[in-house]
Design an enzyme around this catalytic site. Structure first.
Site, PDB file in Angstrom:
ATOM      1  N   GLU A 171       0.708  -0.901   0.036  1.00 35.44           N
ATOM      2  CA  GLU A 171      -0.286  -0.321   0.160  1.00 35.44           C
ATOM      3  C   GLU A 171       0.693   1.117   0.239  1.00 35.44           C
ATOM      4  OE1 GLU A 171      -3.624  -0.141   2.035  1.00 35.44           O
ATOM      5  OE2 GLU A 171      -3.091   1.411   3.170  1.00 35.44           O
ATOM      6  N   ASP A 231       0.135   5.229   0.534  1.00 34.25           N
ATOM      7  CA  ASP A 231      -0.720   6.062   1.068  1.00 34.25           C
ATOM      8  C   ASP A 231      -0.786   7.892   1.404  1.00 34.25           C
ATOM      9  OD1 ASP A 231      -2.479   4.072   2.164  1.00 34.25           O
ATOM     10  OD2 ASP A 231      -1.365   4.476   4.334  1.00 34.25           O
ATOM     11  N   GLU A 256      -2.844  10.263   3.308  1.00 33.83           N
ATOM     12  CA  GLU A 256      -3.821  10.684   4.383  1.00 33.83           C
ATOM     13  C   GLU A 256      -3.748  11.697   4.921  1.00 33.83           C
ATOM     14  OE1 GLU A 256      -3.961   7.442   7.537  1.00 33.83           O
ATOM     15  OE2 GLU A 256      -3.948   6.364   6.606  1.00 33.83           O
TER      16      GLU A 256
END
Ligand SMILES: *[C@@H]1O[C@H](CO)[C@@H](O)[C@H](O)[C@H]1NC(C)=O
Length: 286
Positions: A102, A104, A106
Site C-alpha cells: 500500500e 498512502d 492521509e
C-alpha cells in the site's frame, strides 16, 4: 484506512482501445471510478466527485482498474472549516491478509485555521512502520491541489503539486521489500477517526458541522493496467516508468523535507530500539 477495503465486485474489464497505457485524460469519474461506500456523488457530468461524512456514515470510492505500476494523479480539495477528527485517505493498495502492499496519502483534519497533517506511508509485503508526516505550505481546503503517487520498478514518489515530498527507493537488493509485483487499486475515503486523528485523539469531531465534504477532480492514471491475469503495458516507452528525481526536483524535495516534515520514522530511534529499518541508512544518500 485499513478499516476500509471493500471487496471488489469482480473483474472489471476495461477495454483500452488507444494504446497499451490507460490515460484517462478527460478525468471522467463515471468511466474511471465507482463510489462503493456511503454518500459519495459523481457530479458535473463526471468531472467532479464528492465524498461526504456525517454521523451515520463515511464514504469512499475506488478505481475500476487495477494497476501493476504507474502514476496516479488527482486533484483534491479537503474538508474546509472545522475538519477536526476527519480523515481523508487517498492511496493505492492491494489487501491480502499477509502481504499488504500500500502507498498512502492521509489527510488529518484539524480545527478551523489550524494545519492539516499530511501523513504518508509505504507498506510492502505487510511490512509497516514507514510513516512520514508533513504540514502543507498552502491551505488544502481553499482550492484544488494535485496529489500524485508514482510507483515504478525503481522508486515510489509522493508528489504534491509536482513537488516530490518523499521518495522511497527500491532497495530490494538489501532485502527491503518493495511493492511492485501485485496489482493495486486506487481507493479514497472520508471517515471519522476522532479517536486518534487530531492532536492524538484529544480533539473530537464536531457533528454540528456535518456533512463534511471532500472534492475530487482530474483523475489521471498512466499505468500498467491489469486485466485478466496479464497487464496492458509496454512501459519502456513511457516516461513515468523511468521517472526519477532530477537535480531540480531533488532540491524541491529537500526544501519540503527540511521545512515541512514533522515526523519521520527513520528519525524515531525510540520506536526502533533494536535499530532503525535498513532503508533508513540510505534515505539520506538519495
Ligand atoms: C492541529 O493543530 C495543532 C495546533 O496547531 C497542531 O499541533 C497539530 O499538529 C494539527 N494537526 C493535527 C492533525 O492534529
Amino acid at each position: 484506512m485499513a478499516a476500509f477495503h471493500s471487496p471488489s465486485t469482480g473483474i472489471v474489464l476495461f477495454l483500452l482501445v488507444s494504446s497499451s497505457v490507460a490515460t484517462l485524460s478527460d478525468g471522467n469519474f463515471y468511466q474511471s471510478c465507482d463510489v462503493v461506500w456511503g454518500h459519495g456523488m459523481i457530479q458535473e457530468g463526471g468531472q467532479l466527485l464528492t465524498l461526504s461524512l456525517d454521523k451515520t456514515s463515511g464514504s469512499g470510492f475506488q478505481s475500476k482498474d487495477e494497476y501493476l505500476v504507474g502514476k496516479i494523479e488527482m486533484q483534491l480539495k479537503l474538508v474546509p472549516g472545522n475538519s477536526a477528527g476527519t480523515v481523508t485517505t487517498y492511496y493505492v493498495s492491494l489487501y491480502l491478509i499477509l502481504f499488504l502492499d500500500e502507498i498512502d496519502f492521509e489527510f488529518l483534519g484539524n480545527l478551523s485555521g489550524q494545519a492539516y497533517i499530511l501523513h504518508t506511508n509505504v507498506f510492502s509485503q505487510g511490512k509497516v512502520n514507514r510513516e512520514q508526516q508533513f504540514y502543507l505550505w498552502f491551505d488544502p481546503t481553499a482550492d484544488f491541489h494535485t496529489y500524485s503517487i508514482l510507483w515504478n520498478p525503481q522508486r515510489i514518489v509522493f508528489y504534491v503539486d509536482d513537488i516530490p515530498i518523499r521518495e522511497f527507493k527500491n532497495l530490494e537488493f538489501l532485502g527491503v521489500p518493495f511493492p511492485k509485483n501485485q496489482k493495486m487499486r486506487l481507493y479514497s475515503t472520508l471517515w471519522n477517526a476522532d479517536d486518534w486523528a487530531t492532536t492524538g485523539g484529544i480533539v473530537k469531531t464536531d457533528w454540528s458541522q456535518t456533512p463534511f465534504k471532500a472534492s475530487y477532480r482530474k483523475f489521471e492514471a498512466d499505468a500498467c493496467v491489469w486485466s485478466s491475469g496479464s497487464s496492458y503495458c509496454s512501459p519502456h516507452k513511457d516516461a513515468w516508468f523511468w521517472e526519477e528525481l532530477n537535480f531540480g526536483k531533488k532540491g524541491r524535495r529537500k526544501w519540503v523535507q527540511e521545512n515541512y516534515k514533522i515526523y519521520d520514522y527513520c528519525k524515531d530511534t525510540k520506536r526502533f530500539p533494536q535499530g532503525l529499518p535498513t532503508e533508513c541508512a540510505f534515505s539520506n544518500l538519495l
